[in-house]
Design an enzyme around this catalytic site. Structure first.
Site, short mmCIF file in Angstrom:
data_model
loop_
_atom_site.label_atom_id
_atom_site.label_comp_id
_atom_site.label_asym_id
_atom_site.label_seq_id
_atom_site.Cartn_x
_atom_site.Cartn_y
_atom_site.Cartn_z
N ARG A 196 72.72 -9.78 -2.76
CA ARG A 196 72.72 -9.46 -1.33
C ARG A 196 71.30 -9.62 -0.82
O ARG A 196 70.34 -9.26 -1.52
CB ARG A 196 73.24 -8.04 -1.10
CG ARG A 196 74.71 -7.87 -1.46
CD ARG A 196 75.20 -6.45 -1.18
NE ARG A 196 76.62 -6.33 -1.53
CZ ARG A 196 77.07 -5.96 -2.73
NH1 ARG A 196 76.20 -5.67 -3.71
NH2 ARG A 196 78.36 -5.87 -2.97
N LYS A 209 75.03 -1.32 -2.90
CA LYS A 209 76.05 -0.95 -1.92
C LYS A 209 77.04 0.05 -2.49
O LYS A 209 77.44 0.99 -1.82
CB LYS A 209 76.78 -2.21 -1.45
CG LYS A 209 77.83 -1.98 -0.38
CD LYS A 209 78.44 -3.30 0.06
CE LYS A 209 79.48 -3.07 1.15
NZ LYS A 209 80.08 -4.34 1.61
N HIS A 268 73.51 -14.19 3.40
CA HIS A 268 74.66 -13.64 2.68
C HIS A 268 75.64 -14.73 2.27
O HIS A 268 76.39 -14.58 1.30
CB HIS A 268 75.37 -12.61 3.57
CG HIS A 268 76.16 -11.61 2.79
ND1 HIS A 268 77.36 -11.90 2.18
CD2 HIS A 268 75.92 -10.30 2.52
CE1 HIS A 268 77.83 -10.83 1.59
NE2 HIS A 268 76.98 -9.84 1.76
N ARG A 280 76.32 -16.09 -1.36
CA ARG A 280 77.26 -15.41 -2.26
C ARG A 280 78.62 -16.09 -2.21
O ARG A 280 79.29 -16.23 -3.24
CB ARG A 280 77.37 -13.93 -1.87
CG ARG A 280 76.08 -13.16 -2.15
CD ARG A 280 76.09 -11.77 -1.52
NE ARG A 280 77.15 -10.91 -2.00
CZ ARG A 280 77.16 -10.26 -3.14
NH1 ARG A 280 76.14 -10.39 -3.99
NH2 ARG A 280 78.17 -9.46 -3.47
N HIS A 309 80.73 -6.82 -7.45
CA HIS A 309 81.94 -6.31 -6.81
C HIS A 309 82.57 -5.26 -7.73
O HIS A 309 82.80 -5.52 -8.90
CB HIS A 309 82.94 -7.44 -6.57
CG HIS A 309 82.53 -8.33 -5.44
ND1 HIS A 309 83.11 -9.55 -5.19
CD2 HIS A 309 81.59 -8.17 -4.47
CE1 HIS A 309 82.55 -10.10 -4.13
NE2 HIS A 309 81.62 -9.29 -3.68
N TYR A 332 85.55 3.36 -14.39
CA TYR A 332 85.53 3.21 -15.85
C TYR A 332 85.22 1.79 -16.32
O TYR A 332 84.79 1.59 -17.45
CB TYR A 332 86.87 3.67 -16.44
CG TYR A 332 87.02 5.16 -16.37
CD1 TYR A 332 86.34 5.99 -17.27
CD2 TYR A 332 87.82 5.75 -15.40
CE1 TYR A 332 86.47 7.36 -17.20
CE2 TYR A 332 87.95 7.13 -15.33
CZ TYR A 332 87.27 7.94 -16.23
OH TYR A 332 87.38 9.30 -16.16
#
Length: 409
Positions: free
Chosen positions: A250, A277, A339, A342, A365, A374
């Site tokens: 980013r 983020k 951006h 990406r 992500h 997890y």
């Protein structure tokens, strides 16, 4: 200004501001029982002289100057005189009015929004906080910020937001602002202060516009963009754009990066969770081209913790528009955003058959819910190979050494 120079009463704002202190405290009558009190230390305030029910005269402070100017002091004094005329205790009515004013000040939309922003402090990165707070301060607070949030009707919200869209043509931004304001009311709802949200369903009646903030070039136009970046005249910005294209982080993550996050010997960039983020530490394996660029940047940069320090203050990073403006100067306004690199990487790597899990991990992500908590696998070895392949591929595209096959018509 000496008090014997006062020419009229009530006193003008100029007189109030310029009255000088003396060796002793003194009061000057403004009119109708209201006095201007000047202390020998220079402090100024307002006092009302009134008669108690027992017939004795007393003083009641109204507030300090210049926080309370002449016009407001006279208004407050008249309210208290009216209370006295009704046989009420002016001390009690003053306290009641102050409590009501405080209640109203805390019940404005701006006060509620700031409380909501405070609650978001630990969840948003600095750029997100600055952008969202700035949007509210620019478009909402000047018109609706001082209103009691319980009194703003749905039709007022719709008219105001539609007006911003029509005036500024910022359809997507207004929809983001609407979403924030709806969340602010939801915050008031779950904290027991309101029973309904006046922005509920409003999105159906606002223009949606087109998303342009993630604009990126097609694959066929990528070589020309890469060559343009490689020839950008400002060395540090050129390296920044090259790293953005190569690492597809980013923009804020790169722009605010500090040297302590990098282990160039082991070719790793570790971004701490507070800058991410999703508030999760992110590790990026660095291809050899990136390591070389970082060594070059470090050898030529001024002494600063930041990779891209501001020219005016080395203790701060460059402006959040630095990469946007650079692409604009290269002629890519509306065609390529920082951006957007990406999106290019995601499309290219997926099309080349790389494992989707590795691509998603590289993009930082994170899945929602329990799976996101997890699943902390970062596939570093696989991603190291993928990142090196991608850097090599971009280098070959810029050198025009990749054969582009045209599809049959």
């Amino acid at each position: 200004m000496k008090r014997d120079q006062i020419k009229k009463r009530p006193m003008s704002d100029t007189t109030l501001a310029n009255l000088e202190c003396e060796d002793k405290d003194y009061r000057e009558l403004d009119g109708n029982g209201l006095y201007f009190f000047i202390q020998k230390n220079g402090n100024k305030s307002w006092q009302l002289r009134y008669k108690k029910p027992n017939g004795k005269w007393s003083w009641l402070g109204i507030g300090g100057y210049p926080e309370i100017g002449g016009q407001l002091a006279r208004k407050k004094a008249q309210e208290l005189i009216t209370d006295i005329g009704k046989g009420e205790n002016p001390v009690i009515t003053k306290q009641e009015r102050k409590a009501k004013e405080l209640e109203h000040s805390n019940a404005t939309f701006e006060a509620l929004a700031k409380e909501w922003l405070d609650a978001k402090q630990s969840k948003w990165v600095a750029d997100t906080m600055t952008r969202n707070k700035g949007a509210l301060e620019k478009h909402i607070f000047p018109v609706l910020g001082n209103r009691l949030y319980t009194t703003i009707r749905p039709i007022e919200w719709m008219n105001h937001l539609k007006g911003i869209q029509q005036k500024h043509k910022i359809y997507e931004q207004v929809n983001r602002i609407r979403s924030m304001c709806r969340d602010i009311y939801d915050y008031a709802k779950v904290t027991g202060r309101i029973d309904y949200n006046p922005l509920e369903g409003l999105h159906k009646f606002l223009e949606q516009g087109k998303k342009e903030n993630m604009a990126h070039v097609d694959e066929k136009d990528l070589p020309a963009l890469l060559r343009a970046i490689n020839n950008y005249p400002t060395p540090d910005v050129q390296i920044g754009l090259q790293l953005l294209a190569m690492l597809f982080s980013r923009p804020s993550e790169l722009r605010e990066a500090t040297w302590q996050e990098f282990d160039l010997d082991n070719a790793l960039w570790t971004i701490p969770e507070q800058r991410m983020k999703k508030r999760r530490e992110h590790v990026i394996p660095l291809p050899t081209q990136a390591v070389r660029l970082l060594h070059e940047l470090k050898s030529t940069s001024i002494h600063s913790d930041y990779l891209f320090p501001s020219r005016s203050n080395s203790h701060k990073p460059k402006s959040d528009t630095v990469f946007i403006m650079a692409l604009r100067r290269l002629g890519y306004e509306g065609r390529q955003t920082p951006h957007g690199f990406r999106h290019i990487a995601s499309t290219l790597l997926n099309n080349k058959g790389f494992d989707e899990r590795h691509v998603e991990a590289a993009l930082a992500h994170v899945k929602d819910g329990v799976a996101g908590v997890y699943n902390k696998a970062q596939y570093l070895n696989d991603r190291r190979y993928m990142m090196q392949w991608y850097a090599d591929h971009l280098e070959q595209l810029a050198d025009d050494s990749v054969i582009q096959f045209k599809k049959n018509a």
